[in-house]
Write a protein that holds these residues in place. Structure first.
Motif, PDB file in Angstrom:
ATOM      1  N   MET A 197       4.266 -10.580  -0.496  1.00  0.00           N
ATOM      2  CA  MET A 197       3.747  -9.400   0.197  1.00  0.00           C
ATOM      3  C   MET A 197       2.220  -9.444   0.213  1.00  0.00           C
ATOM      4  N   ASP A 222      -3.685  -1.561   4.360  1.00  0.00           N
ATOM      5  CA  ASP A 222      -3.034  -2.264   3.257  1.00  0.00           C
ATOM      6  C   ASP A 222      -3.701  -1.935   1.927  1.00  0.00           C
ATOM      7  N   ASN A 275      -1.915  -0.048  -1.097  1.00  0.00           N
ATOM      8  CA  ASN A 275      -1.868  -0.790  -2.349  1.00  0.00           C
ATOM      9  C   ASN A 275      -2.324   0.076  -3.524  1.00  0.00           C
ATOM     10  N   LYS A 292       0.525   2.149  -4.653  1.00  0.00           N
ATOM     11  CA  LYS A 292       1.512   1.393  -5.420  1.00  0.00           C
ATOM     12  C   LYS A 292       0.973   1.036  -6.812  1.00  0.00           C
ATOM     13  N   ASN A 310       8.932   4.073  -2.434  1.00  0.00           N
ATOM     14  CA  ASN A 310       8.486   2.693  -2.584  1.00  0.00           C
ATOM     15  C   ASN A 310       8.827   1.865  -1.343  1.00  0.00           C
ATOM     16  N   LYS A 311      10.017   2.095  -0.799  1.00  0.00           N
ATOM     17  CA  LYS A 311      10.430   1.377   0.410  1.00  0.00           C
ATOM     18  C   LYS A 311       9.521   1.729   1.590  1.00  0.00           C
ATOM     19  N   ASP A 318       6.382  -0.261   1.284  1.00  0.00           N
ATOM     20  CA  ASP A 318       6.667  -1.643   1.689  1.00  0.00           C
ATOM     21  C   ASP A 318       6.790  -1.753   3.205  1.00  0.00           C
ATOM     22  N   HIS A 320       3.360  -1.956   4.526  1.00  0.00           N
ATOM     23  CA  HIS A 320       2.849  -3.302   4.250  1.00  0.00           C
ATOM     24  C   HIS A 320       3.385  -4.309   5.266  1.00  0.00           C
TER      25      HIS A 320
END
Length: 295
Positions: free
Chosen positions: A1, A22, A26, A29, A40-41, A44, A47
């Motif tokens: 990733m 990003d 980040n 996260k 969380n998904k 992602d 991302h």
């Protein structure tokens, strides 16, 4: 990733908007600012969009094939645009569609993080075209938001279909004058006469917003949401960010008008927002199942 890639390993020629997005995601996260696997998904999912943009920039650097840009935009944004010299109509379509897709992504994120879609209102504030004696005008998203807010207040507080703007202003000023947390932060609101408030200043403020001026999130808390919730609670309402997205719609609509796009065409362009909302939701659903971003 992407978020695990050190900056020194990134080709600086490929840095675009994806890098800023990003980096921001980040940080969420890294600091674990999420509460569930779905949160969380979603990060992602964002991302994956950043990864896609970086890949496209990289391919363009190596192959310099402008037709590839057109095909990618068609595939991912459902927008036709021909390079190197797109028409004015194509540019208007691309800008509005990109705006709607990005706002749909953000609106989805707020729904995921708050576990509610109660504040997802972009579908309800799409611009309208109006024909007048002087020609054609555009009722922008900001004005529609204010109109609908006033109508909802009339129904819930008065049991009526509508009230005057003057009454709406008076109710807002009364709510401000009675809110202790607001007064503690802004003492000037303690000076409001709740019996006969002076509405001149708030009227001018609303006229500017209805004409297309943008409002800050604090403006929205103090002048709109204050009717529904105490100011002290509003500062913790992440869902209110959805309303701030109206600014983005309004800004782009104003810019299109200033560049000669007809109000009727702007209305037609933004009428596709439900399509982009569904597109983003479908892509997120597929991503959560298979872990890949697909058109």
């Amino acid at each position: 990733m992407l978020y695990s890639t050190p900056i020194e390993e990134i080709d600086l020629r490929t840095i675009g908007a994806w890098f800023l997005v990003d980096s921001m995601v980040n940080s969420f996260k890294t600091n674990r600012l999420y509460r569930s696997d779905k949160d969380n998904k979603y990060f992602d999912f964002i991302h994956a969009h950043c990864d896609l943009e970086q890949t496209l920039i990289t391919e363009l650097l190596h192959h310099k094939d402008e037709t590839k840009i057109s095909s990618c935009i068609q595939k991912w944004l459902l927008t036709e645009i021909k390079f190197p010299e797109p028409s004015g109509e194509e540019c208007a379509s691309y800008v509005s569609n990109l705006t709607m897709y990005a706002c749909a992504l953000i609106e989805l994120g707020l729904e995921v993080l708050t576990e509610s879609d109660v504040n997802s209102i972009l579908n309800k504030v799409l611009p309208r075209h109006k024909k007048t004696k002087k020609g054609h005008s555009l009722i922008q998203s900001s004005e529609i938001l204010l109109e609908k807010t006033k109508a909802a207040w009339a129904k819930d507080n008065y049991g009526k279909e509508k009230i005057s703007w003057e009454q709406f202003y008076r109710d807002i000023l009364t709510a401000q004058a009675k809110d202790e947390a607001l007064i503690n932060k802004y003492p000037k609101y303690a000076e409001i006469d709740v019996i006969d408030p002076d509405t001149k200043a708030i009227k001018k403020r609303f006229q500017r917003w209805r004409a297309g001026d943008l409002f800050t999130l604090e403006d929205f808390r103090v002048y709109i949401a204050i009717l529904r919730l105490p100011y002290k609670d509003l500062q913790q309402q992440l869902g209110l960010e959805c309303y701030f997205l109206v600014n983005i719609f309004t800004y782009v609509q104003s810019d299109l008008m200033n560049n000669g796009i007809h109000p009727r065409e702007i209305t037609e362009l933004f009428s596709r927002y439900p399509e982009y909302k569904d597109l983003v939701n479908t892509r997120f659903s597929e991503f959560t199942k298979f872990g890949q971003l697909t058109p």
